[in-house]
Motif scaffolding. Structure first.
Motif, PDB file in Angstrom:
ATOM      1  N   VAL A  69      27.010  24.266  27.314  1.00 47.37           N
ATOM      2  CA  VAL A  69      26.613  23.730  28.622  1.00 47.37           C
ATOM      3  C   VAL A  69      25.835  22.444  28.411  1.00 47.37           C
ATOM      4  N   GLU A  70      26.268  21.394  29.067  1.00 51.87           N
ATOM      5  CA  GLU A  70      25.542  20.131  29.007  1.00 51.87           C
ATOM      6  C   GLU A  70      24.948  19.860  30.381  1.00 51.87           C
ATOM      7  N   ASN A  71      23.679  19.512  30.397  1.00 54.89           N
ATOM      8  CA  ASN A  71      22.996  19.290  31.669  1.00 54.89           C
ATOM      9  C   ASN A  71      22.925  17.804  31.994  1.00 54.89           C
ATOM     10  N   ARG A  72      23.727  17.381  32.941  1.00 53.27           N
ATOM     11  CA  ARG A  72      23.648  15.990  33.401  1.00 53.27           C
ATOM     12  C   ARG A  72      23.040  15.912  34.800  1.00 53.27           C
ATOM     13  N   LEU A  73      22.312  16.953  35.175  1.00 51.16           N
ATOM     14  CA  LEU A  73      21.545  16.902  36.422  1.00 51.16           C
ATOM     15  C   LEU A  73      20.228  16.162  36.147  1.00 51.16           C
ATOM     16  N   GLN A  74      19.507  15.898  37.210  1.00 51.05           N
ATOM     17  CA  GLN A  74      18.195  15.260  37.061  1.00 51.05           C
ATOM     18  C   GLN A  74      17.090  16.302  36.893  1.00 51.05           C
ATOM     19  N   GLU A  75      17.467  17.533  36.736  1.00 52.72           N
ATOM     20  CA  GLU A  75      16.463  18.584  36.637  1.00 52.72           C
ATOM     21  C   GLU A  75      16.959  19.660  35.687  1.00 52.72           C
ATOM     22  N   GLU A  76      16.040  20.560  35.306  1.00 53.93           N
ATOM     23  CA  GLU A  76      16.384  21.640  34.380  1.00 53.93           C
ATOM     24  C   GLU A  76      17.383  22.601  35.014  1.00 53.93           C
ATOM     25  N   THR A  77      18.147  23.248  34.165  1.00 54.96           N
ATOM     26  CA  THR A  77      19.081  24.248  34.671  1.00 54.96           C
ATOM     27  C   THR A  77      19.271  25.343  33.622  1.00 54.96           C
ATOM     28  N   THR A  78      19.969  26.398  34.008  1.00 51.93           N
ATOM     29  CA  THR A  78      20.413  27.458  33.095  1.00 51.93           C
ATOM     30  C   THR A  78      21.701  28.016  33.679  1.00 51.93           C
ATOM     31  N   ILE A  79      22.383  28.859  32.919  1.00 51.36           N
ATOM     32  CA  ILE A  79      23.503  29.604  33.511  1.00 51.36           C
ATOM     33  C   ILE A  79      23.274  31.094  33.304  1.00 51.36           C
ATOM     34  N   HIS A  80      23.421  31.815  34.388  1.00 53.89           N
ATOM     35  CA  HIS A  80      23.373  33.274  34.372  1.00 53.89           C
ATOM     36  C   HIS A  80      24.795  33.795  34.548  1.00 53.89           C
ATOM     37  N   TRP A  81      25.165  34.774  33.736  1.00 54.06           N
ATOM     38  CA  TRP A  81      26.532  35.333  33.737  1.00 54.06           C
ATOM     39  C   TRP A  81      26.481  36.595  34.575  1.00 54.06           C
TER      40      TRP A  81
END
Ligand SMILES: [Cu+2]
Lengths: 458, 160
Positions: A69-81
């Motif tokens: 996962v690459e984060n190109r948002l302006q804020e932090e993220t995660t992925i939940h399955w």
């Protein structure tokens, strides 16, 4: 405080498979989508790989899935399955199970998918905005021997609160949304677009995987003129049955696998209605039959899916814990409501209104322990209650045994409803138990339960 | 299908229709501004489909000589925005009364005060859902503070 030490291996019985690995790359970033048809403009969204929903990930049961996962948002993220029984470190809960992925950074999730069925993925970081802007996608885990159908189709259901220029209304965290039914949108999409029709052929048998990716909208779908069979709920097989009252009710984050035989005549059209909210019923789309039939009469193959390797809870020996949900508008707490709402805490689980994902667990269970959670919705609102890391049998509602003892990871509770769910706490770690109306979650409606591996009891 | 911006959906549930109504409200305000001698008694109350206290409030108003049409909507937040209700004073439903906006469980006395004495005020609100207010259950434990709003700001209008 803090997470328990998690033994390598996780779900010992099911995580050891050495099958092939499926590699997926997901880039979270801004995008544009045609949510509503022209002449309306496109909508600025947040997307995985440029689309909302993101790409459907398909793996075989028992395979390993590796998602960079690459984060190109302006804020932090995660992925939940969502719904997948992953090891705790892969669960995607910011600070509780991982450091959130900073803008510009990457993180690789890797786990074995133990159960076949329909799941989905979404951020768990500021999800009320990130999911609403389009970050979500279906995750389909195929059975070794699939059901015999003509087509296997996924509908990711979502809604959007759009302004007249088709842009997403920026009023995230609106406190009346938070205190009432959550942010329900005004534009409903199937796989990211407002649709007029879904093409079918007479005699066709379709496995339809429904995923409710909306923040707050509960769907109640009726397929006019068709006999629908539910074959799985939240990914887990269930004895094939017709939905109660002919309506498939799906709270946010819930899934249902349907088998529908297209018994209409060539050229015919049938409405698919969403009748959940009284006085706000609407047509989702039409099933539009092609002029040429596929075959004279539908398939007669069996509908029952093979079971998943879920540990059966020993209800007689189970530890019992009460979990109460309080708060919201029209609750007994109204006196202090405005004051509470000023601080953004509107809902509570066992008397605690969470302000982040990291908190002391409500209770701890030794790994392998069977557990019954008695859930009490003391509020005037619906809540889809989601437990991470496990699937649970819903064994009773309002004191009555459930007919199908369905496995769920997200249990929709009606106002004032009680439910008992049973599961084996076999997956070590700290796990969220929260409402999946994302505005409710953000306004305090979450808690943590701990599953402790042997030797970690303090 | 349900699409805010689509032309084909059922007019009964048409959110664009709501926008037309609110646009019309603005227009009426512009034209009829000071004509408060004959206060409007016909109201449209927008509410969440799952909120029951709003119906009780409509009954209360009907008992006080108002004609109230109740409309369920998921678009309360947008209706509030279009009608200038500041987020700080949001109530659980929004009612359009001619060119005026009544937000939440406002007592009739305050509505009458608005209609009779304050032709320039856009609307008034009793924020939240206080116990014992009209249409709500429970006992009133303290006087209600009713706020006026109009240009994005709000101030105390009356206590009741
Ligand atoms: Cu909730």
């Amino acid at each position: 405080m803090g997470g328990v030490a998690v033994l390598a291996g996780g779900l010992s019985s099911i995580a050891q498979s050495a099958g092939p690995t499926k590699e997926v790359r997901l880039v979270a970033g801004p995008g544009r989508a045609r949510v509503v048809p022209s002449p309306h403009p496109e909508t600025a969204i947040w997307a995985y790989n440029g689309t909302a929903p993101g790409p459907e990930i398909r793996v075989r049961q028992g395979e390993r899935l590796r998602v960079a996962v690459e984060n190109r948002l302006q804020e932090e993220t995660t992925i939940h399955w969502h719904g997948v029984r992953v090891p705790n470190a892969m669960d995607g809960v910011p600070h509780l199970t991982q450091k959130p992925i900073a803008p510009g950074e990457s993180f690789t999730y890797e786990f074995t998918v133990p159960d076949a069925g329909t799941y989905w993925y979404h951020p768990h970081q500021r999800s009320l905005e990130q999911v609403e802007r389009g970050l979500c996608g279906a995750l389909v885990v195929e059975e070794p021997e699939p059901l015999q159908v003509d087509r296997d189709v996924t509908w990711v259901l979502d809604d959007w609160r759009l302004l007249k220029d088709a842009s997403i209304s920026g009023d995230f965290g609106n406190r009346m949304d938070a205190g009432m039914s959550g942010r329900i949108g005004n534009t409903v999409t199937v796989n990211g677009r407002v649709r007029e029709t879904f093409g079918v052929r007479a005699g066709e048998r379709i496995r339809l995987r429904l995923v409710n990716a909306a923040n707050a909208r509960i769907f109640g779908l009726e397929f006019e003129g068709h006999r629908v069979q539910i074959v799985a709920l939240d990914g887990q097989p269930v004895e094939p049955h017709a939905p109660e009252g002919g309506r498939i009710v799906l709270g946010p984050a819930m899934r249902a696998d349907l088998v529908i035989d297209m018994t209409g005549a060539p050229g015919a059209r049938f409405r698919v209605m969403d009748t959940f909210y009284q006085d706000l019923e609407y047509r989702l789309l039409d099933l539009a039959y092609a002029d040429a039939p596929l075959r004279e009469r539908p398939l007669e193959a069996p509908l029952a899916l093979p079971g998943n390797p879920l540990p059966e809870p020993d209800v007689g020996a189970a530890a019992r814990h009460e979990v109460t949900f309080d708060g919201g508008m029209m609750s007994g707490m109204m006196g202090g409501m405005m004051q509470g709402m000023g601080r953004g805490h509107v809902w509570a689980v066992n008397g605690v209104s969470a302000s982040g994902h990291v908190m002391d667990p409500m209770f701890a269970l030794p790994q392998g322990q069977s557990c019954i959670l008695a859930l009490h919705n003391n509020t005037a609102w619906h809540h889809p209650i989601h437990l991470h890391g496990h699937s649970c049998r819903v064994i009773s509602r309002n004191g009555e045994p459930t007919r199908h003892r369905e496995w769920q990871d997200t249990v929709l509770m009606a106002p004032r409803e009680r439910a008992e769910i049973a599961f084996v706490a076999d997956n070590p770690g700290d796990w969220m138990l929260h409402c999946h109306i994302l505005e409710h979650q953000a306004a305090g409606m979450m808690g943590v339960i701990r599953v402790e591996p042997p030797g970690t009891r303090t | 299908m349900q699409g805010l911006l689509s032309a084909t959906h059922d007019a009964r549930k048409d959110t664009q229709m709501l926008r037309l109504i609110s646009a019309l409200g603005l227009l009426l305000m512009a034209i009829a501004g000071a004509n408060a001698a004959e206060p409007a008694r016909k109201a449209t109350l927008y509410k969440s489909p799952q909120c029951s206290c709003c119906e009780e409030y409509a009954k209360y108003l009907r008992g006080n000589g108002f004609e109230v049409k109740v409309v369920a909507t998921h678009d309360l937040a947008l209706i509030r925005r279009d009608n200038g209700v500041p987020t700080a004073v949001e109530g659980c439903h929004t009612m359009l009364l001619g060119d005026r906006v009544i937000e939440g469980h406002v007592p009739v006395s305050a509505i009458n005060l608005l209609l009779e004495k304050h032709p320039q005020v856009r609307g008034i609100s009793l924020p939240g859902m206080p116990q014992g207010s009209p249409g709500m259950t429970g006992r009133k434990t303290a006087p209600f503070t009713i706020y006026s709003f109009g240009d994005g700001s709000h101030k105390v209008f009356a206590t009741d």
